[in-house]
Design a protein around this motif. Structure first.
Motif, mmCIF file in Angstrom:
data_model
loop_
_atom_site.group_PDB
_atom_site.id
_atom_site.type_symbol
_atom_site.label_atom_id
_atom_site.label_comp_id
_atom_site.label_asym_id
_atom_site.label_seq_id
_atom_site.Cartn_x
_atom_site.Cartn_y
_atom_site.Cartn_z
ATOM 1 N N ALA B 27 8.913 57.710 56.168
ATOM 2 C CA ALA B 27 9.970 58.187 56.957
ATOM 3 C C ALA B 27 10.151 59.840 56.743
ATOM 4 C CB ALA B 27 10.957 57.586 56.340
ATOM 5 N N ARG B 28 9.806 60.219 55.648
ATOM 6 C CA ARG B 28 10.194 61.409 55.046
ATOM 7 C C ARG B 28 9.097 62.603 54.750
ATOM 8 N NH1 ARG B 28 12.963 57.798 53.014
ATOM 9 N NH2 ARG B 28 15.291 57.774 53.367
ATOM 10 N N LEU B 33 6.245 64.752 59.293
ATOM 11 C CA LEU B 33 7.190 65.520 60.021
ATOM 12 C C LEU B 33 6.866 66.732 60.940
ATOM 13 C CD1 LEU B 33 10.626 64.573 57.854
ATOM 14 C CD2 LEU B 33 9.624 63.402 59.754
ATOM 15 N N GLU B 34 5.842 67.376 60.520
ATOM 16 C CA GLU B 34 5.415 68.672 60.838
ATOM 17 C C GLU B 34 4.685 68.240 62.189
ATOM 18 O OE1 GLU B 34 5.978 71.730 60.042
ATOM 19 O OE2 GLU B 34 4.647 72.537 61.413
ATOM 20 N N GLN B 397 10.487 68.595 67.946
ATOM 21 C CA GLN B 397 10.928 68.080 66.734
ATOM 22 C C GLN B 397 10.549 66.535 66.632
ATOM 23 O OE1 GLN B 397 12.804 69.903 64.438
ATOM 24 N NE2 GLN B 397 12.191 71.498 65.897
ATOM 25 N N PHE B 398 9.973 66.315 65.196
ATOM 26 C CA PHE B 398 9.507 64.831 65.192
ATOM 27 C C PHE B 398 10.274 64.096 64.439
ATOM 28 C CE2 PHE B 398 5.811 68.003 66.149
ATOM 29 C CZ PHE B 398 5.465 67.173 67.130
ATOM 30 N N SER B 408 12.778 66.226 70.710
ATOM 31 C CA SER B 408 12.794 67.019 71.744
ATOM 32 C C SER B 408 11.704 67.497 72.026
ATOM 33 C CB SER B 408 13.913 68.216 70.886
ATOM 34 O OG SER B 408 14.038 69.403 71.910
ATOM 35 N N LEU B 409 11.372 67.925 73.261
ATOM 36 C CA LEU B 409 10.173 68.517 73.882
ATOM 37 C C LEU B 409 10.524 69.365 75.000
ATOM 38 C CD1 LEU B 409 7.069 68.524 73.640
ATOM 39 C CD2 LEU B 409 7.154 66.431 75.204
ATOM 40 N N PRO B 410 10.758 70.661 74.632
ATOM 41 C CA PRO B 410 11.114 71.626 75.960
ATOM 42 C C PRO B 410 9.576 71.972 76.308
ATOM 43 C CG PRO B 410 12.054 72.245 73.736
ATOM 44 C CD PRO B 410 11.174 71.279 73.227
#
Lengths: 107, 414
Positions: B27-28, B33-34, B397-398, B408-410
């Protein structure tokens, strides 16, 4: 040990040696017979190991149970002799079995 | 103990050899997360094929395809019957598994042969043949969403497309009110979030169950043409499902329908945003799409799954003890060189089956719908949206956990 002949929709034949206790699907998969996908691996959950059991052999194989019947209804190109090959156990009595394959498992 | 408490064991269990310990918090983990899938690949390269992580209560992690297939094909030894409300629950294991009244997820929480009885009523309505009837509706929804963003030259792919499309479709299919989309999506995200505390997670599941109970009660009184109505009349060993079982089905469908396709679509589009050549190739020849979608599904697996070991067993040389928890990292198995040569490369036409939908009796029941949604989406998106790329100003962001996710995927295009 039993010899099983798979015939693709275009007529191409594949004769394989199946081991007793295997399923007909497994015999096809371990001999790389094209035309069988077997996505769920043999649990009657996906209808992608669909085949037509040759009429002469139909009475020698136990009929499908409710789960298999339900999945056959989900298969494409269904015929009266449609089976899920993962639900047919290989026995010496099936030596010479002929299974034809549908034109596609997925559409 | 909550699966994602983050707590680290003080002491490694005696049967775990030190060389098989590898510290990994699903989870962390900062590298997760990268870039979640780069981390999956690094686990193949850096960690033992089966390792024990002391994080999150301590559990085995399996990353190789062959071992995962062997485990999922052997449900007698590796049980699913302890999975409750999206996390592992100690009190629901063992002999109580059949009688406990909590929120069992069906058919996921049942082992064969009971699993087959629960799964059968879903197979037909979710078969490739049945879902084909939804293609026109999916195409219309996709185009409505594209209409809203096309002129702007940018969007956040998550909130503008990836969330509304599968969520709306799923709610329609299940017979739930589509005007509560935002609320449902928020609940699904909370329910599968790896880092919420135990009490919040329980509260979220209670709220979801409350909403689903309303739908089930409404359909008990009046059947509609939807999945909940279909399940109410299903035959489970000669009887209809109980209310509790209906809740179990609905919870599993809710989480399966609202969390997985959202993320699979987003990771796939992120790949295309970074590969202009592939975008151009698919635009020029849409017949390549089905193969491309399978390869994107392989590269970007989403869900992992967990099993409880029912008896002492040696698996690929590793001694498991009865009661051990085994995490099957399906997205990592897709980067196993043994099964997928050059696993980091996008290669059209691979023959080997990827693990994104799992194998064995619990193979994803929604895969036909997922594949159809993705096919229609990519057809329309590539036809109408000009070459698009990641917004250089805003990084995606993952999120980690049982599901690998993007929050989020701009995207931008001109």
């Amino acid at each position: 040990m039993a010899k099983i002949k798979f015939i693709e929709a275009d007529g191409k034949e594949h004769q394989v040696e199946a081991q007793e206790g295997q399923s007909v699907m497994q015999a096809a998969m371990s001999n790389l017979v094209p035309g069988i996908v077997a996505e769920c691996g043999g649990f009657a959950n996906c209808a992608t190991c669909h085949g037509y059991v040759d009429e002469a052999w139909q009475s020698k194989i136990p009929p499908p149970d409710a789960a298999e019947e339900g999945m056959i209804a989900c298969a494409f190109h269904v015929q009266p002799n449609s089976r899920l090959t993962c639900q047919i156990k290989v026995t010496p009595a099936l030596d010479g079995l002929v299974v034809r394959l549908p034109v596609s498992q997925t559409e | 103990m909550s699966a994602f408490s983050g707590q680290k064991l003080d002491k490694i269990p005696a049967h775990v050899p030190p060389e098989l310990v590898y510290e990994y918090d699903n989870a962390r983990d900062p590298r997760l997360l990268e870039d979640p899938h780069a981390r999956m690949r690094s686990l193949i390269l850096e960690a033992p094929p089966i390792f024990f992580t002391p994080y999150n209560g301590g559990n085995w992690v399996v990353t190789r395809k062959k071992a995962i297939v062997d485990i999922t094909m052997n449900p007698e030894v590796y049980s699913n019957a302890f999975l409750v409300s999206g996390h592992q629950s100690e009190e629901h294991s063992g002999e109580h598994k059949d009688s406990q009244p909590g929120l069992m997820m069906l058919p996921i929480s049942a082992d064969p042969p009971r699993h087959t009885a629960y799964r059968t009523p879903l197979n037909q309505p979710l078969s490739a043949k049945s879902v084909a009837g939804l293609e026109t509706a999916i195409r219309t929804m996709t185009n409505e969403l594209i209409d809203k963003v096309l002129a702007a030259g940018r969007c956040d792919f998550l909130s503008d497309i990836a969330e509304p499309l599968p969520v709306t479709l799923f709610m329609k299919l299940a017979g739930m009110p589509t005007n509560r989309l935002a609320e449902f999506r928020e609940l699904a995200t909370q329910a599968t979030s790896a880092t919420v505390d135990h009490a919040s997670r329980e509260a979220t599941f209670k709220r979801i169950a409350g909403i689903l109970a309303e739908t089930i009660k409404a359909r008990q009184e009046k059947r509609e043409d939807d999945l909940i109505s279909h399940l109410l009349d299903a035959n489970i060993d000669g009887r209809n499902p109980t209310f509790q079982e209906m809740l179990g089905y609905s919870i599993a469908l809710f989480l399966g329908g609202l969390e997985t396709v959202v993320n699979a679509l987003s990771f796939g589009v992120r790949h295309l945003a970074r590969d202009q050549e592939l975008q151009a190739r698919l635009r020029a020849d849409p017949s390549l799409l089905p193969g491309a979608i399978e390869e994107l599904l392989r590269l970007y697996g989403i869900a992992s799954t967990v099993r409880r070991v029912m008896r002492d067993e040696v698996c690929h040389g590793v001694q498991f003890k009865q009661g051990d928890t085994v995490s099957l990292l399906l997205p990592a198995a897709n980067y196993d060189d043994e099964a997928f040569p050059n696993p980091e490369q996008f290669i059209l036409g691979r023959k080997e089956q990827h693990q994104t939908f799992n194998t064995g009796p619990h193979r994803c029941v929604g895969l036909n719908l997922a594949r159809l949604e993705m096919k229609v989406f990519y057809q329309e998106w590539l036809k109408r949206v000009p070459p698009f790329r990641l917004d250089p100003e805003k990084k995606p962001q993952f999120v980690g956990g049982f599901n690998l996710a993007i929050s989020s995927l701009p995207l931008v295009w001109s």
